[in-house]
Design a protein around this motif. Structure first.
Motif, PDB file in Angstrom:
ATOM      1  N   VAL A  17       0.759  -1.106   0.022  1.00  8.97           N
ATOM      2  CA  VAL A  17       0.102  -0.027  -0.087  1.00  8.97           C
ATOM      3  C   VAL A  17       0.971   1.153  -0.129  1.00  8.97           C
ATOM      4  N   GLN A  18       0.448   2.249  -0.864  1.00 11.13           N
ATOM      5  CA  GLN A  18       1.214   3.457  -1.088  1.00 11.13           C
ATOM      6  C   GLN A  18       0.330   4.670  -0.778  1.00 11.13           C
ATOM      7  N   ASN A  19       0.889   5.448  -0.046  1.00 10.48           N
ATOM      8  CA  ASN A  19       0.335   7.057   0.071  1.00 10.48           C
ATOM      9  C   ASN A  19       0.627   7.875  -1.021  1.00 10.48           C
ATOM     10  N   ILE A  20      -0.020   8.526  -1.885  1.00  9.37           N
ATOM     11  CA  ILE A  20       0.185   9.097  -2.982  1.00  9.37           C
ATOM     12  C   ILE A  20       0.881  10.562  -2.516  1.00  9.37           C
ATOM     13  N   ILE A  21       0.245  10.943  -1.496  1.00  8.12           N
ATOM     14  CA  ILE A  21       0.920  12.293  -0.965  1.00  8.12           C
ATOM     15  C   ILE A  21       1.867  12.097   0.173  1.00  8.12           C
ATOM     16  N   PRO A  22       3.189  12.819  -0.373  1.00  9.53           N
ATOM     17  CA  PRO A  22       4.210  12.668   0.790  1.00  9.53           C
ATOM     18  C   PRO A  22       4.016  13.215   2.279  1.00  9.53           C
ATOM     19  N   PRO A  23       4.964  12.593   3.320  1.00 11.56           N
ATOM     20  CA  PRO A  23       4.532  12.969   4.569  1.00 11.56           C
ATOM     21  C   PRO A  23       4.618  14.495   4.654  1.00 11.56           C
ATOM     22  N   GLY A  24       3.852  15.136   5.692  1.00 14.63           N
ATOM     23  CA  GLY A  24       4.150  16.380   6.041  1.00 14.63           C
ATOM     24  C   GLY A  24       3.563  17.325   5.225  1.00 14.63           C
ATOM     25  N   VAL A  25       2.821  16.672   4.017  1.00 18.00           N
ATOM     26  CA  VAL A  25       1.964  17.683   3.023  1.00 18.00           C
ATOM     27  C   VAL A  25       0.643  17.580   3.320  1.00 18.00           C
ATOM     28  N   GLU A  26      -0.220  18.780   3.128  1.00 16.76           N
ATOM     29  CA  GLU A  26      -1.579  18.504   3.320  1.00 16.76           C
ATOM     30  C   GLU A  26      -2.207  18.443   1.751  1.00 16.76           C
ATOM     31  N   THR A  82      -5.005  24.875  16.997  1.00 21.76           N
ATOM     32  CA  THR A  82      -4.342  24.757  15.981  1.00 21.76           C
ATOM     33  C   THR A  82      -4.068  23.531  15.282  1.00 21.76           C
ATOM     34  N   GLU A  83      -3.684  23.540  13.917  1.00 24.06           N
ATOM     35  CA  GLU A  83      -3.363  22.301  13.056  1.00 24.06           C
ATOM     36  C   GLU A  83      -2.012  22.209  12.982  1.00 24.06           C
ATOM     37  N   PRO A  84      -1.490  20.834  13.377  1.00 22.56           N
ATOM     38  CA  PRO A  84      -0.128  20.405  13.489  1.00 22.56           C
ATOM     39  C   PRO A  84       0.566  20.518  12.094  1.00 22.56           C
ATOM     40  N   LEU A  85      -0.172  20.339  11.174  1.00 23.77           N
ATOM     41  CA  LEU A  85       0.123  20.170   9.832  1.00 23.77           C
ATOM     42  C   LEU A  85       0.688  21.609   9.183  1.00 23.77           C
ATOM     43  N   THR A  86      -0.320  22.586   9.468  1.00 21.11           N
ATOM     44  CA  THR A  86       0.123  23.885   9.064  1.00 21.11           C
ATOM     45  C   THR A  86       0.278  24.958   9.749  1.00 21.11           C
ATOM     46  N   THR A 135      -6.090  17.375  11.889  1.00 20.08           N
ATOM     47  CA  THR A 135      -7.164  17.282  10.625  1.00 20.08           C
ATOM     48  C   THR A 135      -6.762  15.872  10.142  1.00 20.08           C
ATOM     49  N   ILE A 136      -5.724  15.325  10.498  1.00 18.11           N
ATOM     50  CA  ILE A 136      -5.201  13.897   9.986  1.00 18.11           C
ATOM     51  C   ILE A 136      -5.446  13.864   8.466  1.00 18.11           C
ATOM     52  N   GLU A 137      -5.256  15.067   8.075  1.00 18.70           N
ATOM     53  CA  GLU A 137      -5.120  15.015   6.290  1.00 18.70           C
ATOM     54  C   GLU A 137      -4.131  14.571   5.924  1.00 18.70           C
ATOM     55  N   GLY A 138      -2.877  14.606   6.609  1.00 19.83           N
ATOM     56  CA  GLY A 138      -1.321  14.073   6.304  1.00 19.83           C
ATOM     57  C   GLY A 138      -0.667  13.627   7.513  1.00 19.83           C
ATOM     58  N   ILE A 139       0.260  13.177   7.612  1.00 20.89           N
ATOM     59  CA  ILE A 139       0.971  12.524   8.899  1.00 20.89           C
ATOM     60  C   ILE A 139       2.383  13.366   8.381  1.00 20.89           C
ATOM     61  N   THR A 140       3.245  13.850   9.787  1.00 21.33           N
ATOM     62  CA  THR A 140       4.233  14.491   9.740  1.00 21.33           C
ATOM     63  C   THR A 140       5.507  13.350   9.752  1.00 21.33           C
TER      64      THR A 140
END
Ligand SMILES: [Zn+2]
Length: 293
Positions: free
Chosen positions: A54-63, A237-241, A262-267
């Motif tokens: 399983v692959q995540n298309i969006i790289p870590p740390g990116v929303e 606040t949102e950790p990703l942004t 928001t768990i939209e991405g993971i750092t």
């Protein structure tokens, strides 16, 4: 003797290197599945176990809201059996990939979701409700079973375990948020509509559904007034942004800032710590409880 030994070593290293290379270039015997962004990736991984890559298309740390795939990624995705995406306007860049590749099947996993309508659009942040996430899990499980029927039983059993965990999470949210002192919480973008709806809370957001939007001075003034009127002690606040207006509102009102993910991405840092969707949802619950009591 020493010389002989070093020759032997050199040969064996060379040998292991080449055998390693053939392993990489060979097509893997497991099916490859791509997920459009983090929560779908984590759910898919939990159901696929060790039977699929399983692959995540969006790289870590990116929303993911306004993200675009690279040409290289599109080429990689061609090898996949399935691409799992959310729809609901969250990952519309997936259409660009879908029209460029012919290999994988594209599966929209928001079918059957009880979506919240906002004007002409819907709020896409459905994975932040453990109730809706059970529907995502079911759709992902069905997609894996369709793509790789010989492992159907295995996927079914992982899915059942996941649903058990999600039901537990849902119960924790219900119990811990039932009798909080206050029901209003302040966030940057309105990612938490589903938590508010499902657990009887009132979300106040500075901007709308996308964190790309600019915060208006009028809205900021309105929120500052609300914080003072309702004697709110914490804002999120949102950790990703880490949006700047949140910090300035905190400075202005003397409130403390807590993260609500928001768990939209993971750092990368969260990844290193071994955090997953469930862990991040539990942290959110802890912080909500703290802010509302
Ligand atoms: Zn969002």
């Amino acid at each position: 003797m020493k010389k002989l030994l070093s020759i032997f070593l050199a040969i064996s290293i060379l040998f292991s290197l080449t055998s390693c290379n053939t392993k990489i270039s060979k097509r893997p015997d497991k099916m490859i599945v791509y997920a459009s962004f983090y929560p779908l990736y984590d759910l898919t991984k939990k159901i696929a176990g060790d039977k699929a890559v399983v692959q995540n298309i969006i790289p870590p740390g990116v929303e993911p809201h306004d993200w675009e795939p690279t040409t290289r990624q599109v080429a990689d995705i061609e090898r996949a059996s399935a691409v799992i995406y959310l729809g609901l306007g969250m990952d519309s860049w997936i259409n660009k990939i879908e029209t460029s590749v012919s290999g994988p099947k594209f599966i929209n996993v928001s079918t059957g979701i009880n979506a919240i309508k906002v004007g002409n659009a819907v709020n896409p942040h459905v994975w932040l409700s453990p109730k809706e996430t059970q529907i995502l899990a079911k759709n992902i499980k069905d997609a894996l079973v369709n793509a790789d029927n010989k492992n159907a039983k295995y996927y079914q059993s992982n899915y059942e375990n996941l649903v058990k965990t999600l039901k537990q999470l849902d119960n924790e949210y219900t119990t811990k948020l039932k009798n909080t002192k206050t029901k209003t919480f302040v966030v940057y973008h309105s990612a938490f509509d589903y938590i508010a709806r499902d657990y009887g809370l009132n979300q106040v957001s500075i901007v709308g559904m996308s964190e790309e939007a600019e915060a208006s001075p009028a809205k900021i003034a309105e929120v500052i007034k609300l914080i003072k009127d309702e004697n709110i002690k914490y804002i999120f606040t949102e950790p990703l942004t880490s949006p700047k207006p949140i910090q300035s509102i905190a400075n202005e009102t003397g409130t403390k800032v807590l993260p609500l993910n928001t768990i939209e991405g993971i750092t990368k840092d969260e990844m290193k710590k071994g955090y997953d969707y469930i862990k991040l949802m539990q942290q959110n619950l802890d912080n909500l409880q703290k802010a509302l009591n």
